[in-house]
Design a protein around this motif. Structure first.
Motif, PDB file in Angstrom:
ATOM      1  N   VAL A  23       0.866  -1.180   0.000  1.00 13.74           N
ATOM      2  CA  VAL A  23       0.000   0.000   0.000  1.00 13.74           C
ATOM      3  C   VAL A  23       0.903   1.230   0.000  1.00 13.74           C
ATOM      4  N   LEU A  24       0.580   2.190  -0.862  1.00 16.48           N
ATOM      5  CA  LEU A  24       1.375   3.418  -0.958  1.00 16.48           C
ATOM      6  C   LEU A  24       0.484   4.606  -0.624  1.00 16.48           C
ATOM      7  N   ASP A  25       0.869   5.341   0.399  1.00 16.63           N
ATOM      8  CA  ASP A  25       0.102   6.482   0.890  1.00 16.63           C
ATOM      9  C   ASP A  25       0.816   7.763   0.473  1.00 16.63           C
ATOM     10  N   THR A  26       0.238   8.466  -0.522  1.00 21.53           N
ATOM     11  CA  THR A  26       0.832   9.714  -1.012  1.00 21.53           C
ATOM     12  C   THR A  26      -0.008  10.921  -0.612  1.00 21.53           C
ATOM     13  N   ILE A  27      -0.864  10.759   0.377  1.00 21.10           N
ATOM     14  CA  ILE A  27      -1.806  11.817   0.754  1.00 21.10           C
ATOM     15  C   ILE A  27      -1.125  12.893   1.588  1.00 21.10           C
ATOM     16  N   GLY A  28      -1.377  14.135   1.204  1.00 24.03           N
ATOM     17  CA  GLY A  28      -0.893  15.278   1.962  1.00 24.03           C
ATOM     18  C   GLY A  28      -1.866  16.422   1.803  1.00 24.03           C
ATOM     19  N   SER A  29      -1.703  17.442   2.595  1.00 25.89           N
ATOM     20  CA  SER A  29      -2.609  18.586   2.545  1.00 25.89           C
ATOM     21  C   SER A  29      -1.965  19.743   1.798  1.00 25.89           C
ATOM     22  N   ARG A  30      -2.770  20.484   1.038  1.00 26.57           N
ATOM     23  CA  ARG A  30      -2.299  21.690   0.374  1.00 26.57           C
ATOM     24  C   ARG A  30      -2.653  22.935   1.181  1.00 26.57           C
ATOM     25  N   ASP A  31      -3.344  22.757   2.298  1.00 27.42           N
ATOM     26  CA  ASP A  31      -3.727  23.889   3.136  1.00 27.42           C
ATOM     27  C   ASP A  31      -2.497  24.473   3.818  1.00 27.42           C
ATOM     28  N   LYS A  32      -2.496  25.788   3.991  1.00 25.16           N
ATOM     29  CA  LYS A  32      -1.391  26.452   4.671  1.00 25.16           C
ATOM     30  C   LYS A  32      -1.613  26.561   6.178  1.00 25.16           C
ATOM     31  N   ILE A  40       4.144   2.002   2.313  1.00 26.44           N
ATOM     32  CA  ILE A  40       5.075   3.074   1.978  1.00 26.44           C
ATOM     33  C   ILE A  40       4.363   4.397   2.246  1.00 26.44           C
ATOM     34  N   LEU A  41       4.926   5.225   3.099  1.00 26.76           N
ATOM     35  CA  LEU A  41       4.331   6.511   3.460  1.00 26.76           C
ATOM     36  C   LEU A  41       5.235   7.645   3.006  1.00 26.76           C
ATOM     37  N   ILE A  42       4.668   8.609   2.279  1.00 27.51           N
ATOM     38  CA  ILE A  42       5.431   9.786   1.880  1.00 27.51           C
ATOM     39  C   ILE A  42       5.393  10.826   2.989  1.00 27.51           C
ATOM     40  N   SER A  43       6.561  11.384   3.301  1.00 29.53           N
ATOM     41  CA  SER A  43       6.661  12.466   4.269  1.00 29.53           C
ATOM     42  C   SER A  43       7.600  13.524   3.702  1.00 29.53           C
ATOM     43  N   ASN A  44       8.087  14.415   4.562  1.00 29.95           N
ATOM     44  CA  ASN A  44       8.892  15.538   4.114  1.00 29.95           C
ATOM     45  C   ASN A  44      10.185  15.612   4.927  1.00 29.95           C
ATOM     46  N   SER A  45      11.271  15.968   4.268  1.00 31.19           N
ATOM     47  CA  SER A  45      12.567  16.006   4.943  1.00 31.19           C
ATOM     48  C   SER A  45      12.874  17.357   5.581  1.00 31.19           C
ATOM     49  N   SER A 101       1.960  21.842   7.970  1.00 37.81           N
ATOM     50  CA  SER A 101       2.050  20.595   7.206  1.00 37.81           C
ATOM     51  C   SER A 101       3.118  19.672   7.781  1.00 37.81           C
ATOM     52  N   LEU A 102       4.229  20.249   8.284  1.00 40.59           N
ATOM     53  CA  LEU A 102       5.278  19.418   8.869  1.00 40.59           C
ATOM     54  C   LEU A 102       4.815  18.767  10.164  1.00 40.59           C
ATOM     55  N   ASP A 103       4.044  19.489  10.968  1.00 39.25           N
ATOM     56  CA  ASP A 103       3.486  18.894  12.187  1.00 39.25           C
ATOM     57  C   ASP A 103       2.551  17.738  11.830  1.00 39.25           C
ATOM     58  N   ASP A 104       1.764  17.932  10.785  1.00 35.60           N
ATOM     59  CA  ASP A 104       0.845  16.882  10.338  1.00 35.60           C
ATOM     60  C   ASP A 104       1.621  15.651   9.876  1.00 35.60           C
TER      61      ASP A 104
END
Length: 210
Positions: free
Chosen positions: A66-75, A101-106, A134-137
């Motif tokens: 399972v690949l999770d590419t979900i993220g928010s575009r809200d500021k 597989i989970l996408i996150s941010n560096s 978004s980083l906290d999320d």
């Protein structure tokens, strides 16, 4: 492989679906409503509420990964990535599917692998304040994933671009990629697919950059 992709109509998800089909994988794409995914004999599209574990079990059942590419575009403040991760991991545990597989941010992690300026100036003084919601999320989504008994891999990416693929990328295991400033979404999708089939990445944070 049989792959279930969440965020399949997003800018990264679309590349992921296309590449997975080209590589002859069986793909289940989970969407919320109307979509522009083209018909394909190895593509199954399921409309579901990703935040409802019971609603997505059918999409996950029998998947190899399972690949999770979900993220928010809200500021502003958001829990989109966290809520999705919680629902997806719960549904996976319920149906007995383990590989995630989970996408996150560096941008949130300043540490080994970073050059001095990135570690002590760019990330803590610029990127963290600018992207704090978004980083906290994403941090909470990562923790929700680590708290499971699933075979997870967390992929931390830098700035994503819509530039054409370079056809190559750099990775680092449990540390940052030096001068890892950006990567194209197309190259990121390639990385995600390769990691899904790589058991050596299980229970690791893989940082990626162009």
């Amino acid at each position: 492989m049989r792959l279930t992709i969440f965020g399949a109509t997003g800018r990264t998800g679309e590349h992921l679906v296309r590449q997975a089909l080209a590589a002859r994988h069986e793909v289940t794409a989970v969407v919320r409503g109307q979509h522009a995914l083209a018909d394909h004999p190895r593509l199954r599209v399921i409309k579901a509420d990703v935040m409802n574990p019971n609603d997505i079990e059918t999409a996950i059942r029998s998947a190899d990964a399972v690949l999770d590419t979900i993220g928010s575009r809200d500021k502003g403040p958001t829990t989109v990535a966290t809520d999705a991760a919680l629902a997806i991991t719960k549904a996976m545990a319920s149906v007995g599917v383990r590989r995630l597989i989970l996408i996150s941010n560096s941008a949130r992690i300043a540490g080994p692998g970073d050059d001095w300026c990135t570690r002590f100036v760019v990330k803590p003084l610029i990127l963290r304040p600018l992207l704090r919601h978004s980083l906290d999320d994403m941090a909470a989504a990562e923790q929700a994933t680590r708290d499971t008994e699933l075979d997870w891999t967390i992929v931390r990416a830098p700035q994503l671009t819509d530039r054409p693929a370079k056809g190559s990328y750099r990775t680092a295991v449990d540390r940052n990629v030096t001068f890892g400033i950006r990567i194209s979404r197309e190259d990121l999708a390639t990385c995600l697919l390769e990691l899904a089939a790589d058991p050596r990445s299980i229970h690791h944070h893989i940082n990626v950059a162009g």
